[in-house]
Design a protein around this motif. Structure first.
Motif, PDB file in Angstrom:
ATOM      1  N   THR A  26      11.457 -52.348  16.861  1.00  0.00           N
ATOM      2  CA  THR A  26      12.844 -52.430  16.423  1.00  0.00           C
ATOM      3  C   THR A  26      13.683 -53.114  17.488  1.00  0.00           C
ATOM      4  OG1 THR A  26      12.581 -50.404  15.143  1.00  0.00           O
ATOM      5  CG2 THR A  26      14.829 -51.087  15.665  1.00  0.00           C
ATOM      6  N   SER A  27      14.445 -54.109  17.063  1.00  0.00           N
ATOM      7  CA  SER A  27      15.263 -54.853  18.024  1.00  0.00           C
ATOM      8  C   SER A  27      16.729 -54.444  17.977  1.00  0.00           C
ATOM      9  CB  SER A  27      15.152 -56.360  17.758  1.00  0.00           C
ATOM     10  OG  SER A  27      15.569 -56.670  16.437  1.00  0.00           O
ATOM     11  N   THR A  28      17.233 -54.081  16.804  1.00  0.00           N
ATOM     12  CA  THR A  28      18.651 -53.767  16.649  1.00  0.00           C
ATOM     13  C   THR A  28      18.815 -52.442  15.918  1.00  0.00           C
ATOM     14  OG1 THR A  28      19.206 -56.115  16.543  1.00  0.00           O
ATOM     15  CG2 THR A  28      20.874 -54.567  15.770  1.00  0.00           C
ATOM     16  N   TYR A  29      19.505 -51.520  16.564  1.00  0.00           N
ATOM     17  CA  TYR A  29      19.713 -50.183  16.010  1.00  0.00           C
ATOM     18  C   TYR A  29      21.168 -50.006  15.584  1.00  0.00           C
ATOM     19  CZ  TYR A  29      15.272 -48.584  18.094  1.00  0.00           C
ATOM     20  OH  TYR A  29      13.969 -48.403  18.438  1.00  0.00           O
ATOM     21  N   LEU A  30      21.372 -49.172  14.566  1.00  0.00           N
ATOM     22  CA  LEU A  30      22.708 -48.701  14.235  1.00  0.00           C
ATOM     23  C   LEU A  30      23.184 -47.728  15.306  1.00  0.00           C
ATOM     24  CD1 LEU A  30      25.130 -48.228  12.279  1.00  0.00           C
ATOM     25  CD2 LEU A  30      23.738 -46.429  11.212  1.00  0.00           C
TER      26      LEU A  30
ATOM     27  N   LEU B 151      29.989 -52.522  11.714  1.00  0.00           N
ATOM     28  CA  LEU B 151      29.134 -51.461  12.243  1.00  0.00           C
ATOM     29  C   LEU B 151      28.748 -51.746  13.690  1.00  0.00           C
ATOM     30  CD1 LEU B 151      26.665 -50.758   9.297  1.00  0.00           C
ATOM     31  CD2 LEU B 151      28.376 -49.182  10.206  1.00  0.00           C
ATOM     32  N   ALA B 152      28.871 -50.729  14.555  1.00  0.00           N
ATOM     33  CA  ALA B 152      28.403 -50.871  15.936  1.00  0.00           C
ATOM     34  C   ALA B 152      26.883 -50.904  15.940  1.00  0.00           C
ATOM     35  CB  ALA B 152      28.914 -49.720  16.791  1.00  0.00           C
ATOM     36  N   ARG B 153      26.315 -51.660  16.886  1.00  0.00           N
ATOM     37  CA  ARG B 153      24.868 -51.816  16.957  1.00  0.00           C
ATOM     38  C   ARG B 153      24.436 -52.024  18.395  1.00  0.00           C
ATOM     39  NH1 ARG B 153      24.949 -56.159  12.676  1.00  0.00           N
ATOM     40  NH2 ARG B 153      26.796 -54.938  12.169  1.00  0.00           N
ATOM     41  N   TRP B 154      23.147 -51.812  18.620  1.00  0.00           N
ATOM     42  CA  TRP B 154      22.589 -51.985  19.961  1.00  0.00           C
ATOM     43  C   TRP B 154      21.328 -52.818  19.876  1.00  0.00           C
ATOM     44  CZ3 TRP B 154      18.168 -49.045  22.194  1.00  0.00           C
ATOM     45  CH2 TRP B 154      17.949 -49.363  23.541  1.00  0.00           C
TER      46      TRP B 154
ATOM     47  N   HIS C  12      13.436 -45.615   9.196  1.00  0.00           N
ATOM     48  CA  HIS C  12      14.073 -46.935   9.176  1.00  0.00           C
ATOM     49  C   HIS C  12      14.935 -47.027  10.432  1.00  0.00           C
ATOM     50  CE1 HIS C  12      15.673 -50.388   6.550  1.00  0.00           C
ATOM     51  NE2 HIS C  12      16.132 -50.569   7.779  1.00  0.00           N
ATOM     52  N   LYS C  13      14.519 -47.852  11.369  1.00  0.00           N
ATOM     53  CA  LYS C  13      15.237 -47.980  12.633  1.00  0.00           C
ATOM     54  C   LYS C  13      15.998 -49.302  12.739  1.00  0.00           C
ATOM     55  CE  LYS C  13      11.619 -45.218  14.871  1.00  0.00           C
ATOM     56  NZ  LYS C  13      10.627 -45.149  15.980  1.00  0.00           N
TER      57      LYS C  13
ATOM     58  N   ARG D 261      24.689 -43.853  20.955  1.00  0.00           N
ATOM     59  CA  ARG D 261      23.245 -43.621  20.928  1.00  0.00           C
ATOM     60  C   ARG D 261      22.621 -44.384  19.764  1.00  0.00           C
ATOM     61  NH1 ARG D 261      22.385 -39.014  24.153  1.00  0.00           N
ATOM     62  NH2 ARG D 261      24.348 -37.956  24.662  1.00  0.00           N
ATOM     63  N   ALA D 262      21.445 -44.934  19.985  1.00  0.00           N
ATOM     64  CA  ALA D 262      20.697 -45.557  18.899  1.00  0.00           C
ATOM     65  C   ALA D 262      20.315 -44.494  17.876  1.00  0.00           C
ATOM     66  CB  ALA D 262      19.447 -46.239  19.443  1.00  0.00           C
ATOM     67  N   LEU D 263      20.378 -44.874  16.596  1.00  0.00           N
ATOM     68  CA  LEU D 263      20.100 -43.925  15.527  1.00  0.00           C
ATOM     69  C   LEU D 263      18.807 -44.301  14.806  1.00  0.00           C
ATOM     70  CD1 LEU D 263      21.424 -41.434  14.078  1.00  0.00           C
ATOM     71  CD2 LEU D 263      22.083 -43.053  12.287  1.00  0.00           C
ATOM     72  N   ASN D 264      17.889 -43.343  14.733  1.00  0.00           N
ATOM     73  CA  ASN D 264      16.704 -43.467  13.886  1.00  0.00           C
ATOM     74  C   ASN D 264      17.032 -42.809  12.546  1.00  0.00           C
ATOM     75  OD1 ASN D 264      15.515 -44.537  16.146  1.00  0.00           O
ATOM     76  ND2 ASN D 264      14.172 -42.791  16.532  1.00  0.00           N
TER      77      ASN D 264
END
Length: 539
Positions: free
Chosen positions: A334-338, A321-324, A310-311, A292-295
């Motif tokens: 936001t284009s890339t999330y943790l 780190l995994a990212r989406w 911070h997204k 899941r994307a993390l905010n």
């Protein structure tokens, strides 16, 4: 004081029990040596057991075995009730912790939860075994649900397939409650799960061909937490340095900075303590964040200063780190999330100043498909805690009436949230409409406490049953996330029964206390990870 335990269990005492089980197939304990120290308190356990028929197995530790009765309607705190209790064979002490599924076609085949457990004291004599032989047992219970004085009394000759029939009753003491029914409390006091949930996803099986200390085999092994040596290395770091944990090397900074102001007479919480908590809670929390994307709600200067969302995953974030990458993001979004797919990623986020963790309610693989329907009980300035508990209990009753699995948690601030796991299919519009209809039905019962106005200043200080969180990229704080407030409170899962506990408060648990709760009671939120539920149609 409890009587001294015998040095062992004789073969004859458990002969009946052993003869009724095929230990090559049945995941139950075969029995071993009890605690011979003589210092342990006597235990009792009540297991809600759905076999050929639903019943409650009430078991008392007496002289190295669990002396047992099957109570079809369950024990009660009602002093006017008389419960049939069928005296069944003794069980080994190891069975007291068993929660799982007994294979079909085996004796007792079905699902079992630990409905209650605790300690007990003989209240009439120092020889409860002799009491049982004479046809009576007087016991004072100290459990989670069952407390006070109970009596078991034999009422006649064996009539149920050769088994003695007894009566079980609760005496009229300070713990008595008129009308109290076990079926109003259908969850495990260990895991917080129902029989249905344990049947669908049992945690453990017993390997009776192994020694008792090794017989409990976990079906869902989790990542181990940090070792004592790893935690000691964190404690020994200066204000900054490299920490090796979970197979990753993390660069930590400003470890002695205060991030959470003190609460009461407790010391403030530093960044080192937050990082330590993130590492220790990660094996429990990561399943709710994985995929899941993390905010991230960041507070680089601590909870005493204003934070910000911070997204975007920063460019300096480590490659591991995994990212989406959100394919639908506009140029200014936001284009890339943790994505917290491993425990070390959560530790990285804590070091980055993320005091709060808010994961999307949809997965990165299907961002338009929610996996939960969310109920947010958002108190207003004039909403009392008792008012909020009333709202939560009304939702509890509504979910029970609908036969819907739903899981509450306190927010760590002032509110309560309920998460309803759902199977893939409905979109956010559908889940939002479903929750709105449910909450408006509940709100109609208490119109003076609830406002449906969007603007806070237009609500007259009243609470809002906020169904609008059911939308893409709108998040509720994750289970076990800290909150940016004094004392570092935690958004902690609770059981429905705990809504009735006097000690409950929305900020009752902190980063210093919630892990002890998990160690003692397990994770009552785990059922939300089973996304197999179809929301019923509401009239």
């Amino acid at each position: 004081m409890p009587g001294k335990l015998r040095q062992g269990v004789s073969s004859g005492e458990l002969e009946t029990y052993r003869s009724m089980r095929d230990f090559g197939r049945t995941p139950e304990p075969a029995g071993g040596q009890p605690d011979a120290s003589g210092t342990g308190a006597r235990r009792f356990v009540v297991q809600r057991h759905r076999a050929r028929r639903l019943h409650y197995d009430v078991r008392f530790e007496i002289d190295g075995v669990l002396v047992s009765w099957a109570v079809p309607r369950g024990p009660t705190l009602d002093p006017k009730a008389r419960r049939l209790a069928v005296h069944v064979e003794d069980h080994p002490l190891e069975y007291a912790d068993f929660e799982g599924v007994i294979p079909a076609k085996q004796y007792g085949g079905g699902d079992v939860i630990v409905w209650d457990r605790g300690t007990w004291v003989p209240s009439k004599s120092d020889d409860p075994a002799a009491e049982v032989a004479a046809g009576e047992l007087h016991a004072e219970l100290h459990g989670t649900r069952l407390r006070g004085h109970v009596l078991l009394v034999r009422r006649g000759d064996a009539a149920d397939h050769g088994k003695e029939q007894w009566l079980m009753l609760h005496k009229n003491d300070e713990h008595a409650v008129d009308g109290w029914d076990a079926e109003d409390h259908p969850t495990s006091v260990v895991s917080g799960r129902t029989n249905d949930e344990v049947k669908a996803d049992p945690d453990r099986v017993w390997r009776s061909d192994l020694p008792a200390a090794q017989a409990s085999v976990e079906l869902h092994p989790t990542v181990a937490g940090p070792s004592d040596d790893e935690l000691a290395a964190l404690d020994e770091l200066g204000a900054a340095g490299a920490w090796d944990v979970f197979g990753r090397t993390l660069r930590l900074t400003n470890l002695d900075k205060v991030l959470f102001p003190a609460r009461g007479d407790e010391p403030p919480v530093t960044k080192r303590e937050l990082v330590r908590y993130a590492a220790r809670v990660a094996p429990v929390a990561v399943p709710y964040l994985r995929g899941r994307a993390l905010n991230m709600h960041r507070y680089p200067q601590g909870a005493g200063q204003r934070g910000f969302w911070h997204k975007q995953l920063p460019g300096h974030a480590p490659d591991w780190l995994a990212r989406w990458d959100n394919p639908e993001a506009d140029a200014d979004e936001t284009s890339t999330y943790l994505v917290v797919d491993e425990p070390a990623a959560l530790v990285w986020a804590a070091n980055f100043g993320a005091l709060e963790w808010h994961a999307w309610t949809s997965r990165t693989e299907a961002p338009q498909s929610p996996t939960y329907a969310l109920v947010d009980l958002d108190p207003g300035p004039t909403t009392t805690w008792d008012d909020l508990l009333l709202m939560a209990r009304l939702h509890r009753d509504a979910f029970a009436h609908l036969g819907v699995r739903a899981y509450p948690k306190v927010t760590g601030r002032r509110g309560i949230q309920v998460w309803v796991p759902i199977a893939s299919g409905p979109g956010f519009d559908e889940t939002r409409a479903w929750v709105e209809r449910l909450s408006r039905t509940v709100g109609a019962v208490i119109p003076d406490l609830v406002s449906w106005r969007w603007e806070v200043r237009e609500r007259g200080g009243r609470a809002r049953l906020d169904y609008t969180q059911n939308a893409i990229n709108k998040t509720l704080v994750a289970p076990y996330s800290p909150r940016a407030a004094a004392g570092a409170p935690v958004s902690a899962p609770i059981t429905w029964d705990e809504l009735d506990e006097d000690w409950l408060r929305p900020d009752a648990f902190t980063v210093r206390t919630v892990l002890d709760r998990v160690a003692e009671r397990g994770d009552p939120f785990r059922g939300v990870l089973e996304h197999d539920q179809v929301l019923p149609r509401l009239a």
